[in-house]
Design an enzyme around this catalytic site. Structure first.
Site, short mmCIF file in Angstrom:
data_model
loop_
_atom_site.label_atom_id
_atom_site.label_comp_id
_atom_site.label_asym_id
_atom_site.label_seq_id
_atom_site.Cartn_x
_atom_site.Cartn_y
_atom_site.Cartn_z
N ALA A 30 34.05 47.53 42.54
CA ALA A 30 33.12 47.68 41.41
C ALA A 30 32.21 48.87 41.70
O ALA A 30 31.77 49.08 42.84
CB ALA A 30 32.31 46.41 41.25
N SER A 31 31.90 49.63 40.65
CA SER A 31 31.18 50.88 40.83
C SER A 31 29.79 50.68 41.46
O SER A 31 29.33 51.53 42.22
CB SER A 31 31.00 51.58 39.48
OG SER A 31 32.27 51.88 38.96
N ASN A 40 30.21 40.73 43.02
CA ASN A 40 29.32 39.58 43.28
C ASN A 40 29.33 39.10 44.74
O ASN A 40 28.32 38.59 45.23
CB ASN A 40 29.59 38.44 42.28
CG ASN A 40 30.96 37.86 42.40
OD1 ASN A 40 31.87 38.49 42.95
ND2 ASN A 40 31.16 36.67 41.87
N CYS A 74 31.85 32.99 40.58
CA CYS A 74 32.90 32.56 39.65
C CYS A 74 33.04 31.05 39.67
O CYS A 74 33.21 30.42 38.64
CB CYS A 74 34.22 33.22 40.02
SG CYS A 74 34.67 33.02 41.73
N GLU A 85 42.23 36.58 39.64
CA GLU A 85 41.15 35.60 39.89
C GLU A 85 40.05 35.95 38.91
O GLU A 85 39.29 36.90 39.13
CB GLU A 85 40.62 35.76 41.33
CG GLU A 85 41.64 35.53 42.42
CD GLU A 85 41.94 34.07 42.66
OE1 GLU A 85 41.34 33.20 42.02
OE2 GLU A 85 42.81 33.79 43.51
N GLY A 97 37.82 39.47 38.75
CA GLY A 97 36.82 40.00 37.83
C GLY A 97 36.88 39.27 36.51
O GLY A 97 37.28 38.11 36.45
N SER A 98 36.52 39.98 35.45
CA SER A 98 36.40 39.33 34.15
C SER A 98 37.76 39.22 33.45
O SER A 98 38.72 39.93 33.79
CB SER A 98 35.45 40.13 33.28
OG SER A 98 35.97 41.43 33.11
P1 NAP Z 1 34.54 43.21 35.74
O1 NAP Z 1 33.66 43.95 34.86
O2 NAP Z 1 35.82 42.72 35.23
O3 NAP Z 1 34.76 44.12 37.02
C1 NAP Z 1 35.62 43.74 38.09
C2 NAP Z 1 36.34 44.95 38.60
O4 NAP Z 1 37.25 45.39 37.61
C3 NAP Z 1 35.44 46.15 38.90
O5 NAP Z 1 35.97 46.84 39.99
C4 NAP Z 1 35.54 46.97 37.63
O6 NAP Z 1 35.26 48.33 37.86
C5 NAP Z 1 37.00 46.76 37.27
N1 NAP Z 1 37.33 46.89 35.87
C6 NAP Z 1 36.59 46.52 34.80
N2 NAP Z 1 37.28 46.74 33.66
C7 NAP Z 1 38.48 47.24 34.02
C8 NAP Z 1 39.63 47.68 33.30
N3 NAP Z 1 39.69 47.61 31.98
N4 NAP Z 1 40.68 48.16 33.99
C9 NAP Z 1 40.64 48.22 35.33
N5 NAP Z 1 39.59 47.84 36.07
C10 NAP Z 1 38.52 47.34 35.43
O7 NAP Z 1 33.84 41.92 36.31
P2 NAP Z 1 32.43 41.80 37.01
O8 NAP Z 1 31.35 41.83 35.98
O9 NAP Z 1 32.35 42.82 38.10
O10 NAP Z 1 32.53 40.35 37.68
C11 NAP Z 1 32.20 39.22 37.00
C12 NAP Z 1 33.42 38.43 36.58
O11 NAP Z 1 34.32 38.26 37.67
C13 NAP Z 1 33.04 37.04 36.16
O12 NAP Z 1 33.79 36.67 35.04
C14 NAP Z 1 33.41 36.19 37.36
O13 NAP Z 1 33.60 34.85 37.07
C15 NAP Z 1 34.63 36.88 37.83
N6 NAP Z 1 34.90 36.57 39.24
C16 NAP Z 1 35.98 35.78 39.54
C17 NAP Z 1 36.23 35.41 40.86
C18 NAP Z 1 37.39 34.52 41.22
O14 NAP Z 1 37.72 34.42 42.40
N7 NAP Z 1 38.06 33.87 40.28
C19 NAP Z 1 35.39 35.86 41.87
C20 NAP Z 1 34.33 36.68 41.53
C21 NAP Z 1 34.09 37.02 40.21
P3 NAP Z 1 33.84 49.00 37.44
O15 NAP Z 1 32.79 48.32 38.20
O16 NAP Z 1 34.01 50.42 37.80
O17 NAP Z 1 33.73 48.75 35.96
#
Ligand code: NAP
Length: 455
Positions: free
Chosen positions: A157-158, A132, A263, A229, A207-208
């Site tokens: 992220a991919s 993001n 986020c 985070e 991430g999530s």
């Molecule tokens: P995501 O699906 O969790 O992806 C984040 C990263 O984690 C990507 O590099 C993804 O790789 C990787 N990933 C996903 N599943 C994984 C697993 N099981 N094991 C290891 N790596 C994994 O999240 P997103 O959709 O990109 O981002 C949105 C979320 O992030 C929202 O919930 C948002 O609130 C949160 N976020 C939080 C902050 C903060 O500072 N607190 C900041 C920004 C975003 P791939 O792309 O290859 O799947």
């Protein structure tokens, strides 16, 4: 050979595809990062400062190229993409200016001749990052980590792999030795193997919640520290003395900034009953007036979401909320056009138990909640599994501060949307994660806090 395919969310056309690293290629890059750490940790702070200032200049010089890359890969508007690159340069300069203070020894008076706490780097840190803020999220981790004397490997992220490669090139162009900052183009199911690698000493993930749980449990099994985070569903309490024009301006920008995918975006608006209807009337006018369109067009207020699948998931959450009794005030329909577009949407009269109240809505959808008084507003704001950001909008900053202190979140702002700032720590509680980034609290997460005693 597995590939990472990049799709422009505004057009649904392929931008590029890149070969993923094989397991042995990833292992070899991690070994280089470990090798580099042996020398990098011995460099002086001043040597690191010189390189960090060069990295800041590279962000300035390549602002337009990097901004366009972010816009094309994940859909943010070009103006906000430029601001993101400017923030990266600012972070580099902040750490260059302040590193001496941030990692300075703490002298402690004891019975010893001399006793103090010193801060030392740990080794190779793995960062798993989201799309993001494809440049800034990485920089927020990498700059302090590298200034502390660590080396970093990135699993980005991919869908933003172009940005990941641009970041690795930027560190190289600035003159950082190979291995100080390394991009690993790997799939998420290859992360476990990286965490298990003996050279990886700690992991940070933004991430999530599911990704956080998975990474933290693997890291836990190997006794490696994590900083998480994760998501949020930040509540903003709108008090009866608030300037409604200002409140609805903040709510509009808060919910549409970065196409609704931040986020710490304002996601739930808890509004006192006496101003509830008027808030919704003004808010609806502003959300409907915001122009959705091509993110490269300078006049666009918000662009598409980052991926079609994420847009479809958001739409399901909206429909579920309506089926549960939530009121659709505006938006809520997928437009008939190419791209991952979703209109600015307001869901009102939400209560606990509804999807739009309980879950994070990661797109341009606002949840509006009515509270009979201040106490109920605080209860509703805190009634969340998340605890990242929160806010109070009021004409009385003292009253706002008293409420801010009672909100269960890592960040609570009065009359301002929560934003990260390198001078203040950033992070969450509850399922929004743990640990902190930025300020002295963040840089020390990946340092050995070591006690020295001279008898
Ligand atoms: P995501 O699906 O969790 O992806 C984040 C990263 O984690 C990507 O590099 C993804 O790789 C990787 N990933 C996903 N599943 C994984 C697993 N099981 N094991 C290891 N790596 C994994 O999240 P997103 O959709 O990109 O981002 C949105 C979320 O992030 C929202 O919930 C948002 O609130 C949160 N976020 C939080 C902050 C903060 O500072 N607190 C900041 C920004 C975003 P791939 O792309 O290859 O799947």
């Amino acid at each position: 050979m597995e590939k990472t395919i990049l799709i422009n969310p505004a057009t649904e056309e392929e931008i590029a595809s890149y070969d993923r690293l094989s397991k042995s290629e990833a292992t070899s890059r991690i070994a280089t990062a470990h090798q580099t750490f042996q020398n990098w940790k011995k460099t002086s702070l001043d040597e690191r400062i010189t390189l960090m200032r060069k990295l800041a200049d590279i962000f300035d010089q390549n602002k337009e190229t990097y901004a366009k890359m972010a816009t094309q890969e994940m859909g943010k508007t070009i103006g906000q993409a430029r601001s993101e690159i400017e923030k990266c340069a600012m972070i580099c300069r902040y750490y260059a200016d302040n590193i001496h203070t941030l990692v300075k020894d703490d002298m402690v008076a004891t019975e010893a001749t001399k006793s103090y706490v010193t801060f030392q780097p740990l080794g190779v840190i793995l960062a798993v990052m989201p799309w993001n803020f494809p440049f800034y999220q990485v920089i927020r981790f990498a700059v302090p980590a590298v200034m502390a004397g660590n080396t970093g490997v990135l699993k980005h992220a991919s869908n933003v792999q172009g940005c990941a490669m641009a970041l690795e090139n930027a560190f190289a162009k600035a003159g950082f030795p190979t291995g100080v900052f390394t991009n690993l183009n790997i799939a998420s199911d290859a992360v476990e193997n990286v965490i298990e690698n003996d050279h990886i000493v700690a992991v940070t993930l933004t991430g999530s919640d599911p990704a956080g749980r998975s990474v933290a449990s693997i890291a836990g099994k190997h006794l490696k520290k994590t900083v998480l985070e994760l998501g949020g569903s930040d509540a903003y309490i709108v008090l009866d003395d608030a300037d409604l024009d200002k409140a609805t301006d903040l709510a509009t920008y808060g919910r549409l900034q970065n196409n609704g995918q931040t986020c710490i975006a304002a996601k739930r608006f808890v509004v006192l009953a006496s101003i509830y209807d008027e808030f919704i009337t003004q808010y609806t006018q502003k959300m409907e007036a915001a122009t959705m369109g091509d993110p490269l067009d300078e006049n666009t207020y918000y662009g598409p979401m980052a991926r079609v699948d994420l847009r479809d998931e958001l739409h399901e959450q909206v429909e579920e909320t309506i089926a549960q009794g939530g009121r659709l005030v505006t938006g809520g329909k997928i437009p008939k056009q190419k791209g991952a577009y979703y209109p600015a949407t307001i869901l009102a009269d939400l209560t606990p138990g509804m999807t739009g109240f309980d879950q994070e809505l990661f797109g341009p959808v606002a949840s509006v909640i009515k509270a009979k008084d201040e106490e109920e507003a605080i209860r509703l704001a805190n009634n969340s599994q998340f605890g990242l950001g929160s806010g109070v909008i009021t004409g009385d900053s003292l009253r706002g501060e008293q409420i801010a202190l009672r909100l269960e979140a890592g960040n609570s702002f009065v009359n301002k949307l929560v934003a990260s700032d390198p001078r203040l720590p950033f992070g969450g509680i509850k399922t929004s994660g743990y640990g902190r980034e930025l300020a002295k609290y963040g840089i020390r997460e990946f340092m050995n806090t070591k006690s020295i005693w001279i008898e």
